[in-house]
Structures are given as C-alpha cells and as structure tokens.
Motif scaffolding. Structure first.
Motif, PDB file in Angstrom:
ATOM      1  N   ASN A 428     -41.200  21.007  62.639  1.00  0.00           N
ATOM      2  CA  ASN A 428     -39.959  21.399  62.106  1.00  0.00           C
ATOM      3  C   ASN A 428     -38.760  20.348  61.481  1.00  0.00           C
ATOM      4  O   ASN A 428     -38.671  19.738  62.470  1.00  0.00           O
ATOM      5  CB  ASN A 428     -39.388  22.701  62.851  1.00  0.00           C
ATOM      6  N   GLY A 432     -36.809  21.698  56.209  1.00  0.00           N
ATOM      7  CA  GLY A 432     -37.911  22.229  55.939  1.00  0.00           C
ATOM      8  C   GLY A 432     -38.942  22.024  57.163  1.00  0.00           C
ATOM      9  O   GLY A 432     -38.599  21.665  58.143  1.00  0.00           O
ATOM     10  N   SER A 433     -40.230  22.789  56.892  1.00  0.00           N
ATOM     11  CA  SER A 433     -41.387  22.819  58.041  1.00  0.00           C
ATOM     12  C   SER A 433     -42.789  22.346  57.331  1.00  0.00           C
ATOM     13  O   SER A 433     -42.749  22.500  56.357  1.00  0.00           O
ATOM     14  CB  SER A 433     -41.537  24.391  58.415  1.00  0.00           C
ATOM     15  N   VAL A 434     -43.293  21.727  58.244  1.00  0.00           N
ATOM     16  CA  VAL A 434     -44.382  20.973  57.654  1.00  0.00           C
ATOM     17  C   VAL A 434     -45.948  21.868  58.199  1.00  0.00           C
ATOM     18  O   VAL A 434     -45.814  21.881  59.669  1.00  0.00           O
ATOM     19  CB  VAL A 434     -44.553  19.453  58.134  1.00  0.00           C
ATOM     20  N   LYS A 448     -45.014  20.094  52.992  1.00  0.00           N
ATOM     21  CA  LYS A 448     -43.737  20.422  53.750  1.00  0.00           C
ATOM     22  C   LYS A 448     -43.063  21.552  52.882  1.00  0.00           C
ATOM     23  O   LYS A 448     -42.675  21.217  51.581  1.00  0.00           O
ATOM     24  CB  LYS A 448     -42.796  19.056  53.449  1.00  0.00           C
ATOM     25  N   PHE A 450     -39.970  23.612  52.047  1.00  0.00           N
ATOM     26  CA  PHE A 450     -38.314  23.584  52.079  1.00  0.00           C
ATOM     27  C   PHE A 450     -37.636  24.812  52.556  1.00  0.00           C
ATOM     28  O   PHE A 450     -38.144  25.889  51.821  1.00  0.00           O
ATOM     29  CB  PHE A 450     -37.562  22.909  50.844  1.00  0.00           C
ATOM     30  N   GLU A 464     -36.036  13.571  47.661  1.00  0.00           N
ATOM     31  CA  GLU A 464     -37.366  13.336  48.331  1.00  0.00           C
ATOM     32  C   GLU A 464     -38.465  13.023  47.239  1.00  0.00           C
ATOM     33  O   GLU A 464     -39.308  12.090  47.192  1.00  0.00           O
ATOM     34  CB  GLU A 464     -37.975  14.263  49.315  1.00  0.00           C
ATOM     35  N   ALA A 490     -42.092  23.141  47.487  1.00  0.00           N
ATOM     36  CA  ALA A 490     -42.889  22.222  48.590  1.00  0.00           C
ATOM     37  C   ALA A 490     -43.424  20.875  48.087  1.00  0.00           C
ATOM     38  O   ALA A 490     -43.433  20.772  46.963  1.00  0.00           O
ATOM     39  CB  ALA A 490     -44.055  23.160  49.071  1.00  0.00           C
TER      40      ALA A 490
END
Length: 681
Positions: A428, A432-434, A448, A450, A464, A490
């Motif tokens: 985390n 965002g979370s991956v 990833k 967002f 990014e 993402a």
C-alpha cells in the motif's frame, strides 16, 4: 611450553623472536590456532625439509597455521598431507621455502585459504590441487613456478581468489577458467602466458579484480568485458593486444582503475568512456590509438591519473574538469594534439581549409532549407485548394494505433486479481495499492490501482504515466500499459518476483549479507541519480526530499530497525539513535546479522559500516541545503563497496595479499607497494 597441554590458541607474532622452530609444539594436542609470523625463526639446520611442519601433524584440532615472514628456509615435506581435515588456513608466505609443492597437499580437504606467496618454490603446480574442494583463496604469487596453469583449478567450486602473479607460468589460459562463477580476484600478471581472451571471459560477472599485465597475451579485447558490471580494477598492460578498445567497457560503472598501456591497440578512444563515472586511473599510453580525445572525458569527476602519451592522437585536449591538473607527460608525444600551454602542445588553430568546409556546409544547409520552405508552402497551397473542392467528402483516418502498448480493460484487471482480492495485495502507498495479477495469457504483472478519492492521486497517476513512459534505466520498473476511465485508473507494471526489501530485512527466514545490502542501495542510488541528473526530474525541493528518504532507508537497511519501531518515542528517532552512536559506538546500532558472533569484527569491517551510517546522516541533514546530492551519494556508496571488497590497486602496487574469514565469508585485501623510497601498505 609443550607442557601447556590445554593451550588452544598461541600467538607470538610480530616480535623479535629467533632460533629454531621447536618440534615440541606438536605435543599440544588441543592447539587450534598457531601464529608465529613476523619473527626470525629458522628451520632445523640439519634437516632439508621443514621438520616443524611434520611435528604439527599430530595437532589434530589445528585450524589455522601462520608462519609467514620468517627466514625459515627448507622444503615442504610430503607429510603436509597428514594434517587433519580441521586445518582451514595455512599462511606461509615469504619464508624462503624452496623445492616443489608436494602432491600430498590434496589431502588437506578442509583447507579454505592457502598462501605460499613470495617463496622460492619451483616446478609445476600439482594437478592434485583439485582435491581441495573447500579452498577459497590460493596465493602462489612471486615464486619460480613453471609449466602451464592446470585445468584442476576449475574443479574448485568455492574458489574466490586465485593469485599466480610473478612466476614463470607459460602456455595458454585454461578455457574452463572463465566458468568459475565464484571467482572474485584473478591475478595472472608477470608470467609468460601466450593466448587470447575468449568471449566466455564475460561469464565472470562477479569478478572484482582482473590483472593479466606483463604477459604475451594477444588478439582482440573481447566486447564481453562489458558484462563485468562490478569489476573495479582491470589491468591488461604490457601485452600484445590488438584491434580496437571495445565500447562495451564504457558500461563498467564500478570501474576505478583501467590499465591498457604498452599494447598494439588502434582505433579511437570510445566515446562510451564518459560513462565510467567511478574512474580514477586511466592509462592508454604506448599504443597506436588515433582520432581525438573525447571532450566528454572532462566530465569524469574522480579522474586523478590520465595518460595517452605515445599514440597517434590529434585535435584539441579537453581542458575542463580534472584535465586542468594534468601535465605534458600525459599527452606527449602524439601526432597533432593541441590545446592549453600546460600540456606542452601548440594552441589550436582553425585552418583556412576547415573554415571553407564549414562555410560550404552552412551555405548548403541554408539553400536546402530555403528550397524546402518554398516546397512546403506550395504543398500547403495545393492541399488547401483540394480541400476547398472536396469539403463535403468524409476524411479517412489511419486506423493504425499510434502506440503499440497492450490494451487492458478494467474487466481484465478484475479477473487477473480475483476482484482485487486482498491475498493478491503486494503493498500500500499514499496514492495507490499494488496487486499481483495473472493476465489471460499467463503473464504475471503488478497492478497499481490509484485511490482516486485521495487528494492529488489523479495528478500522481498522470505524473507517473509521463515519467515511466519516458525514462529508460535498468533499475527502474518498466510499464506495460495503463487502464484509465473516469472512475478507475491503474498502471500495469512488470512483476518483481523477489519481493520487497522490507521482507528481506525484517523476515526471520531471510538474511542479507553486507555486500547484498550495498548492491541494493547502490542500485537504488543509480536510479535516483538518473532521475535527478539525466532525466532532470523535479526541482530542488523534491530531489532533496528523495535524498532525505534515501538516508533514512540506508539507516533501516543496515540497522534493521524501522523508523516506526516502538523503541522510537518522544525525542528519540531512528536518525537520532544512529547519530548518537557515532563515532565510537556504531556496533551497538548495527544489525547483529552483520556482526561476528564473537564480537571481534575487524577494523576494516567497522570502518565500512561506519562510513555507511555517516553517509546516511549526510543524506538526512535537517537543512535541505546541507544534504548531499544523489550523484555524490552514488559515488560514495561505490567507494565504500570497493573498499569493503579490498583497497584499489594504484599504479605502484607490487603485490597484494587476500585474507578470508571462513565463518563469515568476509574478505579484505592488503596492498603493498614501493613508492618514494619506502613501502606503503
């Protein structure tokens, strides 16, 4: 002394003891370590063999034997093979030992380090040496050994250091030598070797030092030298190498010293040398090099010694950077160099022919541009006329997509991650979370996703996308594609299967040694240096924040303490904890996995780890203006790694001696040489 039957460790080193080595020491049945080095002991005069060695074979628990730097004189007895398997180290260098190396040496199956450097040994290297399966370091340098280098060295699976310099070895190099993947140090200098270096030399990807100077090696320098990514010393001087210098050498960003002088190399100095960011010494003298000295070399900020004398170079000598410190000795004689008066060459002049050629090019370019402009205007007019005639006709659009990035839908992402299931969560972040995902074709990716409800998450997504699309660096993750709609955004990235640094640092089942940690942090510094200084990402605020974060991460990596550890409360923080430990109590904060079990870390080890912590504090200085920049961070980290692996060899070095600690796999080198009328070590 022979009555001290319970004695396990006897050291009388570095005194003024003399006399005959007593055979009675062999009665100490519990003896594990014996160090009699750096004295004036001699062998029993009536015995041509080292009878003292024979007497010690009854010490069945002996692990380490040091008799170096004594005028002992004598031959190695065949009984040397009668030592027990417990013997791990023999250091008998500079003892005036003569004769041959006995075949029985193969019985020392527990031996880790064998040093017979600087004696009068003759004959060939016995092929029985392949029986020493645990051997890590061999020092046979500075003797009178002859014959060829046996293939048997290739059968030593743990060999890290092979030192055969200053002998009379001849013939070709064994082709299997380049398949010893464990090799770190290889010194074959000052022999009579006659062969080429094959492309398979590039297999030694973990090699740190290679010295093959003062031989009769020939042929081209293979381009596969570019595979030696961690090498910091290359010495191929005083041979018969021909052909051009491969541009691939420019990829050796850890290289500190490069000697190629006294060969038959021709062609130009590769422009890729500008990438040798750690280079301090470069000698290309006494060759047949032509062309100009690349101006980009003045960007090498650590270059201290540079010599291109006795070649066929021409053009202007760079004057920027550290070139201002060099003299005429570095450049004369050459064909037609010019530049500043300090270089002993005439000033550069632009001759009439060159000016005429330049003027002609300018005229051609101007005329071509004018013609192109007229044609462009005519084409525009014709196009406008046609458009007026066919206003009502539909305009066809090229159906081919501009980009070739793979298209992935939101539904595919959901299926690849089992509905963004928590079991697939890799980590985390703020925006965002991956997740780990498996696409329909079996490709494993990192996705990833967002958090669009977070402020600035949308901006982070666009930034990014822009950065990862444009940057190219081996230490930066590659983007596969993106998925974007008003409610969901993402990035689909390549999946890194080895997990996170956090896992490797804080897991009980994973332990990283000091070199691995240095490599990780050097790779990270390389990526940040690229983003800050080639790519030009961010302003002074963001780059200084990156440096601060790097410093904290450096502390965590070598202390194994998280900044959020419960021990850090009130005024005490990870940074404050580390700062208060320096300069005398750094052992207290370091990760215990980096320290010896007996607490007897060498001064070199402590200095290395202390230097890392000091650098971390320089990165995390309170004021952004006081923080070191990323380019200097990278250079410092590379120097720390080089010094941890062993000091660099300056031009005057005559020999070096490598020591290994069997239990902790730690190596360091002592370099000794003669300069200005005295010995330096």
């Amino acid at each position: 002394m022979s009555n001290t039957s319970k004695l396990t460790d006897l050291s009388l080193a570095k005194n003024n003891f003399s006399g005959i080595l007593p055979n009675s020491i062999g009665k100490l049945g519990l003896l594990e370590k014996l160090n009699l080095g750096w004295n004036s002991f001699i062998n029993e005069p009536s015995s041509p063999e080292l009878s003292f060695i024979t007497s010690l074979t009854s010490c069945t628990k002996l692990k380490a034997l040091v008799i170096s730097n004594n005028p002992i004189t004598g031959t190695l007895p065949a009984s040397i093979g009668n030592f027990s398997n417990s013997l791990q180290e023999i250091f008998a260098y500079q003892c005036r030992i003569r004769g041959t190396i006995p075949n029985e040496i193969n019985n020392l199956s527990g031996l880790v380090a064998l040093s017979l450097y600087g004696n009068d040994l003759s004959g060939s290297i016995p092929n029985t040496i392949k029986g020493l399966q645990k051997l890590q370091a061999i020092y046979f340098g500075d003797n009178k050994l002859c014959g060829s280098i046996p293939n048997d060295f290739c059968q030593l699976p743990n060999l890290r250091g092979l030192f055969l310099m200053a002998n009379q070895l001849s013939g070709s190099l064994p082709t299997c030598l380049w398949n010893i993947s464990s090799l770190r140090y290889l010194d074959l200098s000052s022999n009579k070797l006659t062969s080429t270096l094959p492309a398979s030399f590039g297999n030694l990807k973990d090699l740190l030092v290679f010295n093959a100077s003062l031989n009769s090696l020939h042929g081209n320098i293979p381009s596969e030298f570019g595979n030696l990514k961690v090498v910091f010393l290359l010495d191929l001087s005083y041979n018969n190498f021909s052909g051009s210098i491969p541009g691939s050498i420019g990829g050796l960003q850890s290289l500190i010293t490069l000697f190629l002088e006294h060969n038959d190399l021709m062609g130009t100095i590769p422009e890729t040398f500008r990438s040798l960011v750690s280079l301090e010494t470069l000698d290309l003298s006494q060759n047949n090099l032509s062309g100009v000295i690349p101006k980009s070399l003045d960007k090498l900020m650590y270059l201290k010694y540079f010599n291109v004398s006795h070649n066929r170079l021409h053009g202007e000598i760079p004057s920027g950077g550290l070139f201002g410190n060099f003299t005429s000795q570095s450049f004369l004689p050459n064909e037609a160099l010019c530049g500043a008066t300090q270089f002993g060459v005439p000033p550069c002049k632009t001759n009439y022919v060159d000016r005429l050629k330049t003027l002609r090019k300018v005229v051609i370019i101007c005329v071509s541009s004018a013609i192109s402009l007229v044609m462009l205007v005519l084409a525009f007019v014709l196009f406008w006329i046609r458009c007026q005639k066919s206003k009502r006709l539909p305009i066809e659009i090229d159906p081919q997509p501009v980009a070739e990035h793979r298209r992935i839908t939101y539904q595919e992402i959901v299926e690849a991650t089992n509905g963004l299931e928590e079991s697939n969560l890799l980590g985390n972040g703020s925006f965002g979370s991956v997740y780990k995902g498996i696409l329909s074709d079996g490709m494993v990716v990192a996705i990833k996703v967002f958090k669009l409800q977070q402020e600035r998450a949308l901006k982070s997504f666009h930034v990014e996308c822009d950065i990862i699309r444009n940057v190219r660096h081996r230490n930066l993750i590659k983007i596969i594609t993106s998925c974007s709609n008003p409610e969901f955004k993402a990035l689909i990235l390549e999946y890194m299967p080895n997990g996170s640094l956090e896992k490797w640092l804080h897991s009980h089942s994973c332990v990283l040694e000091i070199t691995q940690r240095l490599d990780i942090m050097i790779d990270l510094a390389c990526a940040l240096d690229y983003l800050h200084h080639e790519y030009g990402l961010g302003g002074s605020v963001s780059t200084s924040c990156d440096v601060y974060s790097y410093g904290i991460m450096l502390m965590e990596t070598f202390t194994r303490k998280k900044p959020t550890d419960e021990m850090f409360t009130g005024q005490m923080s990870l940074k404050m904890w580390v700062k208060e430990s320096l300069p005398s109590a750094e052992i207290q904060v370091l990760d215990k996995n980096l320290l010896r079990r007996d607490g007897k870390n060498s001064l070199a080890e402590v200095d290395c780890l202390s230097s890392i912590l000091k650098l971390a504090l320089d990165c995390a200085a309170e004021s952004p203006e006081q923080r070191i920049n990323m380019k200097d961070v990278l250079a410092t980290m590379k120097k720390i790694k080089a010094e941890d692996a062993g000091p660099r060899k300056p031009p005057y070095v005559c020999y070096h001696q490598l020591y290994f600690s069997h239990e902790d796999q730690i190596a360091f080198v002592v370099d000794c040489g003669y300069e200005d009328g005295g010995w330096l070590c």
